[in-house]
Enzyme design. Structure first.
Site, mmCIF file in Angstrom:
data_model
loop_
_atom_site.group_PDB
_atom_site.id
_atom_site.type_symbol
_atom_site.label_atom_id
_atom_site.label_comp_id
_atom_site.label_asym_id
_atom_site.label_seq_id
_atom_site.Cartn_x
_atom_site.Cartn_y
_atom_site.Cartn_z
ATOM 1 N N ASN A 22 0.810 -1.222 0.000
ATOM 2 C CA ASN A 22 0.000 0.000 0.000
ATOM 3 C C ASN A 22 0.846 1.276 0.000
ATOM 4 O O ASN A 22 0.297 2.373 -0.014
ATOM 5 C CB ASN A 22 -0.995 -0.014 1.163
ATOM 6 C CG ASN A 22 -2.079 -1.048 0.920
ATOM 7 O OD1 ASN A 22 -2.244 -1.541 -0.209
ATOM 8 N ND2 ASN A 22 -2.817 -1.408 1.958
ATOM 9 N N ARG A 90 -7.802 -0.461 -7.009
ATOM 10 C CA ARG A 90 -8.473 0.824 -6.827
ATOM 11 C C ARG A 90 -7.534 2.002 -7.081
ATOM 12 O O ARG A 90 -7.808 3.111 -6.669
ATOM 13 C CB ARG A 90 -9.057 0.871 -5.408
ATOM 14 C CG ARG A 90 -9.933 -0.347 -5.130
ATOM 15 C CD ARG A 90 -10.552 -0.305 -3.770
ATOM 16 N NE ARG A 90 -11.336 0.890 -3.590
ATOM 17 C CZ ARG A 90 -12.553 1.077 -4.087
ATOM 18 N NH1 ARG A 90 -13.125 0.121 -4.769
ATOM 19 N NH2 ARG A 90 -13.187 2.201 -3.883
ATOM 20 N N ASP A 114 -16.529 -3.733 -3.542
ATOM 21 C CA ASP A 114 -15.959 -5.076 -3.661
ATOM 22 C C ASP A 114 -16.403 -5.912 -2.472
ATOM 23 O O ASP A 114 -17.370 -5.569 -1.792
ATOM 24 C CB ASP A 114 -14.442 -5.023 -3.815
ATOM 25 C CG ASP A 114 -13.775 -4.361 -2.622
ATOM 26 O OD1 ASP A 114 -14.450 -4.172 -1.591
ATOM 27 O OD2 ASP A 114 -12.588 -4.041 -2.722
#
Ligand code: EPU
Length: 429
Positions: A22, A90, A114
């Site tokens: 991330n 995303r 999702d």
């Protein structure tokens, strides 16, 4: 692709963390703010970074990989439109800022909900509009334009969203004038993005009370950056050490990124030793029940509740997990019940301000200890998939886990790395 797993082996030894998914994906997108080359070290070779490299290439980036080092350069923006990759991750929504900064226009696909919730992007769009972007939303895309460039603004986020904070940072760093982001998310991955942008030439101030101040600059350069280690991997491995009654040294784990998790771990009967180059985890005694509530950083992270739930199935007494970040992130507990766990999920909660109270099944009661037995499991989403694998590794007998591509999206060669710790895992097509 499937994993065949035989459980009940105590996992022991050393495992090194990969770079954080991330952070890595966001840094790739951030590099597009400059036309110069950036070099990302400790780059995780996982599904999600491959998808994000594809996204950058579509926009004009030239990417070279050498082991865990990636160099990325976007001398010209070849396209301001992200056409493909609609629902694969995303990240496209974060490309709006860099594309607006360099070309004054951008179009990215609508990313829908999702398996963990609806995941709207209203806070992202609100921030970009305040910075001067005109945005039209159609059924399939967000079209943004800022012919005269973006300008600084005062932005107060309705919720300290990780993605919206990143979007506001990416869009304001090259905007004209000063921007203030209030109620910003402060996750360590955001700090990594801020460090990267600062090295590139950005001026970004961290204030108290979730305030970030940005002075727009006119140009950013390419830089070299070592991606922070993945704290979600660290939590997965810590839980594996304790759940299998093993002993694992997690190389590169950083205490500062894990403060809340480490406290929880000690409360439930795990122990750890912080060393200069990582953290060693083992079980201290009988496992005890606990109550946790997920929260934004520095609270207990939503991505940590799944591994913790596995541990709590082995703890003595009634535990509780109150999920407050995503409305539908407890679906995986059904599979744990099939394996022998005793978990009840309800819509009720005691949180007075909980936005999910009475509306979504977001609170789990786990009655332990319950031995787990092997089962056939299908991976629902990334973190739940890793929880399935963890459950299979402590269960009696054999499990077959299908859809492991989802686990590969976030964990680099997880089967090979766990085998070094003594796990019995076979990957089959
Ligand atoms: N939200 C809105 N509107 C928005 C944005 C968010 O209502 O415009 C809501 C979301 O629906 C959700 C909550 O706010 O209920 C939190 O969302 P946030 O924007 O903070 O999360 P994110 O940026 O979509 C990142 C990570 C997640 C991680 C969360 C929380 C990435 C790519 N994803 O998501 O990681 O769980 O922050 O820390 O960075 C994962 O790695 O598997 C994963 C899901």
């Amino acid at each position: 692709m499937n994993f065949i797993v035989r459980g009940k082996q105590p996992l022991k030894g050393e495992i090194k963390l990969a770079g954080a998914k991330n952070a890595a994906t966001k840094l790739l997108v951030a590099s597009i703010l400059s036309d110069e080359t950036s070099i990302l070290e400790n780059f995780p070779l996982i599904g999600d970074t491959a998808i994000t490299i594809g996204l950058c290439e579509e926009l004009g980036s030239e990417v070279l990989k050498d082991g865990n080092t990636v160099s990325i350069k976007t001398p010209v923006i070849k396209s301001t439109e992200v056409r493909s990759l609609t629902r694969r991750n995303r990240l496209p929504i974060l490309a709006l800022g860099p594309l607006l900064a360099r070309k004054g226009m951008a179009e990215v696909p609508v990313v829908g909900g999702d398996k963990i919730g609806a995941r709207p992007v209203d806070i992202h769009l609100e921030a970009l509009k305040l910075l001067g972007a005109e945005i039209t939303v159609s059924e399939n895309s967000y079209k943004a334009s800022a012919p005269n460039g973006l300008h600084g603004s005062e932005i107060t986020l309705r919720f300290p969203s990780v993605g919206a904070t990143e979007n506001a940072l990416l869009a304001s760093v090259l905007a004209k004038g000063k921007t203030v982001i209030r109620n910003a998310a402060l996750e360590p991955e955001i700090m990594d993005l801020i460090k990267f942008l600062q090295k590139m030439g950005g001026i970004i101030e961290l204030g108290a009370d979730r305030i970030i101040r940005i002075d727009g600059v006119s140009h950013l350069r390419g830089v070299k950056h070592r991606i922070m280690p993945d704290r979600n991997e660290a939590v997965s491995f810590a839980v594996l050490a304790i759940a299998t009654d093993g002993d694992i040294f997690v190389k590169d784990a950083i205490q500062e990124h894990l403060i809340t998790f480490l406290n929880t771990l000690r409360r439930v009967g795990g122990d750890y030793e912080v060393r200069d180059d990582g953290i060693r985890f083992w079980r201290a005694g009988k496992l005890k029940s606990t109550k946790i509530e997920t929260d934004t950083h520095p609270g207990f992270m939503t991505d940590w509740q799944q591994p913790l739930a596995i541990l709590l199935t082995q703890a003595d007494g009634l535990s509780e997990i109150h999920e407050t970040i995503y409305e539908d992130r407890l679906g995986y507990t059904k599979d744990l019940n099939l394996m022998g766990a005793n978990i009840k999920v309800t819509k009720d909660c005691l949180g007075s301000n909980c936005r999910f109270a009475g509306k979504f099944p977001h609170r789990a009661e786990i009655q332990g200890p319950t031995p787990l037995r092997g089962a056939r499991l299908e991976v629902p989403d990334l973190r739940a998939g890793m929880a399935h694998l963890t459950a299979a590794l402590i269960a009696e007998g054999e499990s077959e886990i299908s859809g492991v591509e989802e686990i590969d999206r976030g964990y680099e060669r997880i089967d090979e790395r766990l085998k070094y710790l003594g796990a019995s895992i076979k990957r089959v097509e």
